[in-house]
Design a protein around this motif. Sequence first.
Motif, PDB file in Angstrom:
ATOM      1  N   TYR A 190       0.827  -1.209   0.000  1.00 15.41           N
ATOM      2  CA  TYR A 190       0.000   0.000   0.000  1.00 15.41           C
ATOM      3  C   TYR A 190       0.861   1.258   0.000  1.00 15.41           C
ATOM      4  O   TYR A 190       0.562   2.221  -0.705  1.00 15.41           O
ATOM      5  N   GLY A 191       1.937   1.245   0.761  1.00 12.51           N
ATOM      6  CA  GLY A 191       2.766   2.429   0.859  1.00 12.51           C
ATOM      7  C   GLY A 191       3.819   2.550  -0.212  1.00 12.51           C
ATOM      8  O   GLY A 191       4.224   3.664  -0.571  1.00 12.51           O
ATOM      9  N   GLU A 192       4.292   1.402  -0.757  1.00 13.84           N
ATOM     10  CA  GLU A 192       5.463   1.451  -1.627  1.00 13.84           C
ATOM     11  C   GLU A 192       5.315   0.657  -2.919  1.00 13.84           C
ATOM     12  O   GLU A 192       6.249   0.561  -3.705  1.00 13.84           O
ATOM     13  N   GLY A 193       4.125   0.097  -3.159  1.00 15.04           N
ATOM     14  CA  GLY A 193       3.948  -0.777  -4.318  1.00 15.04           C
ATOM     15  C   GLY A 193       3.769  -0.068  -5.637  1.00 15.04           C
ATOM     16  O   GLY A 193       3.890  -0.697  -6.693  1.00 15.04           O
ATOM     17  N   GLY A 194       3.466   1.236  -5.583  1.00 17.56           N
ATOM     18  CA  GLY A 194       3.306   1.986  -6.825  1.00 17.56           C
ATOM     19  C   GLY A 194       2.240   1.390  -7.723  1.00 17.56           C
ATOM     20  O   GLY A 194       1.139   1.060  -7.260  1.00 17.56           O
ATOM     21  N   ASP A 195       2.554   1.237  -9.009  1.00 19.45           N
ATOM     22  CA  ASP A 195       1.593   0.721  -9.989  1.00 19.45           C
ATOM     23  C   ASP A 195       1.628  -0.797 -10.120  1.00 19.45           C
ATOM     24  O   ASP A 195       0.869  -1.371 -10.908  1.00 19.45           O
ATOM     25  N   LEU A 196       2.495  -1.448  -9.353  1.00 21.73           N
ATOM     26  CA  LEU A 196       2.568  -2.910  -9.415  1.00 21.73           C
ATOM     27  C   LEU A 196       1.361  -3.530  -8.714  1.00 21.73           C
ATOM     28  O   LEU A 196       0.822  -2.972  -7.751  1.00 21.73           O
ATOM     29  N   SER A 197       0.959  -4.697  -9.175  1.00 24.93           N
ATOM     30  CA  SER A 197      -0.050  -5.459  -8.438  1.00 24.93           C
ATOM     31  C   SER A 197       0.579  -5.963  -7.145  1.00 24.93           C
ATOM     32  O   SER A 197       1.811  -6.051  -7.033  1.00 24.93           O
ATOM     33  N   PRO A 198      -0.235  -6.304  -6.137  1.00 25.66           N
ATOM     34  CA  PRO A 198       0.346  -6.863  -4.913  1.00 25.66           C
ATOM     35  C   PRO A 198       1.255  -8.064  -5.173  1.00 25.66           C
ATOM     36  O   PRO A 198       2.326  -8.182  -4.566  1.00 25.66           O
ATOM     37  N   GLU A 199       0.851  -8.948  -6.095  1.00 25.71           N
ATOM     38  CA  GLU A 199       1.662 -10.141  -6.354  1.00 25.71           C
ATOM     39  C   GLU A 199       2.982  -9.775  -7.023  1.00 25.71           C
ATOM     40  O   GLU A 199       4.038 -10.339  -6.695  1.00 25.71           O
ATOM     41  N   GLU A 200       2.948  -8.833  -7.944  1.00 27.00           N
ATOM     42  CA  GLU A 200       4.190  -8.369  -8.577  1.00 27.00           C
ATOM     43  C   GLU A 200       5.101  -7.712  -7.558  1.00 27.00           C
ATOM     44  O   GLU A 200       6.320  -7.943  -7.557  1.00 27.00           O
ATOM     45  N   PHE A 201       4.507  -6.921  -6.686  1.00 24.99           N
ATOM     46  CA  PHE A 201       5.321  -6.236  -5.692  1.00 24.99           C
ATOM     47  C   PHE A 201       5.885  -7.218  -4.669  1.00 24.99           C
ATOM     48  O   PHE A 201       7.005  -7.038  -4.173  1.00 24.99           O
ATOM     49  N   LYS A 230      -7.089   9.322  -0.742  1.00 22.21           N
ATOM     50  CA  LYS A 230      -7.359   7.897  -0.874  1.00 22.21           C
ATOM     51  C   LYS A 230      -7.024   7.387  -2.271  1.00 22.21           C
ATOM     52  O   LYS A 230      -6.419   6.332  -2.432  1.00 22.21           O
ATOM     53  N   ALA A 231      -7.435   8.148  -3.306  1.00 20.97           N
ATOM     54  CA  ALA A 231      -7.244   7.681  -4.681  1.00 20.97           C
ATOM     55  C   ALA A 231      -5.768   7.567  -5.031  1.00 20.97           C
ATOM     56  O   ALA A 231      -5.344   6.633  -5.719  1.00 20.97           O
ATOM     57  N   ALA A 232      -4.954   8.516  -4.544  1.00 21.61           N
ATOM     58  CA  ALA A 232      -3.525   8.538  -4.876  1.00 21.61           C
ATOM     59  C   ALA A 232      -2.679   7.791  -3.855  1.00 21.61           C
ATOM     60  O   ALA A 232      -1.466   7.707  -4.011  1.00 21.61           O
ATOM     61  N   ARG A 233      -3.296   7.243  -2.829  1.00 23.50           N
ATOM     62  CA  ARG A 233      -2.563   6.589  -1.733  1.00 23.50           C
ATOM     63  C   ARG A 233      -1.481   7.547  -1.196  1.00 23.50           C
ATOM     64  O   ARG A 233      -0.344   7.146  -0.937  1.00 23.50           O
ATOM     65  N   ARG A 234      -1.877   8.795  -0.993  1.00 17.99           N
ATOM     66  CA  ARG A 234      -0.929   9.817  -0.544  1.00 17.99           C
ATOM     67  C   ARG A 234      -1.077  10.047   0.959  1.00 17.99           C
ATOM     68  O   ARG A 234      -2.167  10.285   1.455  1.00 17.99           O
ATOM     69  N   HIS A 235       0.056   9.964   1.654  1.00 17.41           N
ATOM     70  CA  HIS A 235       0.055  10.103   3.106  1.00 17.41           C
ATOM     71  C   HIS A 235       0.029  11.568   3.524  1.00 17.41           C
ATOM     72  O   HIS A 235       0.358  12.463   2.752  1.00 17.41           O
ATOM     73  N   PHE A 236      -0.342  11.787   4.773  1.00 20.99           N
ATOM     74  CA  PHE A 236      -0.242  13.112   5.360  1.00 20.99           C
ATOM     75  C   PHE A 236       1.230  13.447   5.609  1.00 20.99           C
ATOM     76  O   PHE A 236       2.053  12.538   5.825  1.00 20.99           O
ATOM     77  N   PRO A 237       1.588  14.723   5.608  1.00 16.59           N
ATOM     78  CA  PRO A 237       2.937  15.092   6.040  1.00 16.59           C
ATOM     79  C   PRO A 237       3.181  14.591   7.464  1.00 16.59           C
ATOM     80  O   PRO A 237       2.295  14.692   8.324  1.00 16.59           O
ATOM     81  N   SER A 238       4.354  14.020   7.705  1.00 16.44           N
ATOM     82  CA  SER A 238       4.627  13.430   9.015  1.00 16.44           C
ATOM     83  C   SER A 238       4.499  14.446  10.140  1.00 16.44           C
ATOM     84  O   SER A 238       4.135  14.081  11.273  1.00 16.44           O
ATOM     85  N   ALA A 239       4.772  15.729   9.851  1.00 15.04           N
ATOM     86  CA  ALA A 239       4.703  16.751  10.894  1.00 15.04           C
ATOM     87  C   ALA A 239       3.291  16.931  11.446  1.00 15.04           C
ATOM     88  O   ALA A 239       3.117  17.407  12.576  1.00 15.04           O
TER      89      ALA A 239
END
Length: 465
Positions: free
Chosen positions: A196-207, A395-404
């Motif tokens: 979810y955090g680092e898989g990018g455009d890969l499928s879960p199985e590919e990642f 949610k759509a971009a799987r973009r996290h909040f700034p850690s601060a």
Amino acid sequence: MTSGAKPPANNSTARWQAMDARHHIHPFTDAAALAAKGARVITRADGVWIEDSQGNRILDAMAGLWCVNVGYGNAELAEAGYAALQELPYYNAFFQTTHPHAAELAQKLSEITPPGMDRVLFANSGSEANDTIIKLVRYYWNLQGRRGKKLIISRHYAYHGSTMAAASLSGLTPMHPQWDLPLPNFVQHVAAPYWYGEGGDLSPEEFGIKAARALEQKIIEMGADNVGAFIGEPIQGAGGVIIPPASYWPEIQRICVEHDILLIADEVICGFGRTGKWFGSDTYAIKPDFMTLAKGLSSGYVPVSAVMLGQKVGDAIANASEELVHGFTYSGHPVACAVALKNIEIMQRDHLIERVGNDIGPYLQASLQTLADHPLVGEVRGIGLIAGIELVADKAARRHFPSAQDVGMTCRNFCFENNLIMRAVRDTMIVSPPLIISHAEVDELVRRARHCFDLTAKHFGIPLK
């Protein structure tokens, strides 16, 4: 204990808080900040509920620290400990001696762990057990005449304990600067299967394949003759409940076999039913050379841990014909072993593992999925009675909040204020309740979680739909 229970008659919260602030340094805590506000004083517990000195009844969705598997207040465990204290309160295993509880627990662990795990060393915590494994990895390869195989490879986001060596294994980098860790020439870290955090455009199985092959690349880079072992939690718990894609562990197994690398399964969190099987290694068909056991081994009632040895390693060490210069004063403590034995007996008798796999585990996972429509929730992931709910800005971009912004800790604080214990790892909220939680209690957990997510969203100005 009832929701309207009064505090104990001898309650003096301010007095206990003052004592605590003056004398008690808490783990993983800013001591000055805690002293300024005062620690919450927990006085009793029952089932999945804890109670503080003000009479607040709190739903513990973390089973303490992932460990109170049979729930709080189990009279059978208390009685087992008391009986052992009366019979044999202590004796060591150093002087060519044993006692019935240690012998029987060793036998029982060999029965419930995967095939080939026939020998055990006892310790008192997961950190001690992983320290022990580090020594045994070196010892095993020394016995084979391959003294160069010393490096251990771990993963980013891994947690394997807080001693100098175990913290070095851990891939949670905030644990390192205060102590000048990791120790040099000792451990290497590679990618985790965090799709979810680092898989990018890969499928879960590919990642999953890509993440596993990061291990192979590191082995080749360091040289297989210099790498002794790879250590991994079947599911990474304190790193954020990272559920590996189905492709990940089979590829890890292949890599370790092909390159002659020992495989260590850290089962401190996953073990004793949390995944719906006895161990995470059962869930993912892992065939480890070592297993680290703790936490659920005694349901947290007394400190105890164990290192299980696979046949290859176990035979080499058992037949070394020399003294093993390792052990702890409390290795195989009679009371700890007695409680652990009773704990396993309860799990088997009451079919708790099957209940997690077939009933309450699926119910929890389905119930938590109802939170996926919340504007803060990017992913709900889990298996059995372990889950992570990841809070994101987009949610759509799987973009996290700034850690601060510290969104996860803000949500955790709202949970605590509303009598729900959930842990925050970065911005992922962790759920890991006792195995005896009921359907109604799961419903209450989800209701309180949604309320706290609402409070968090309002705090950050995020509209609720």
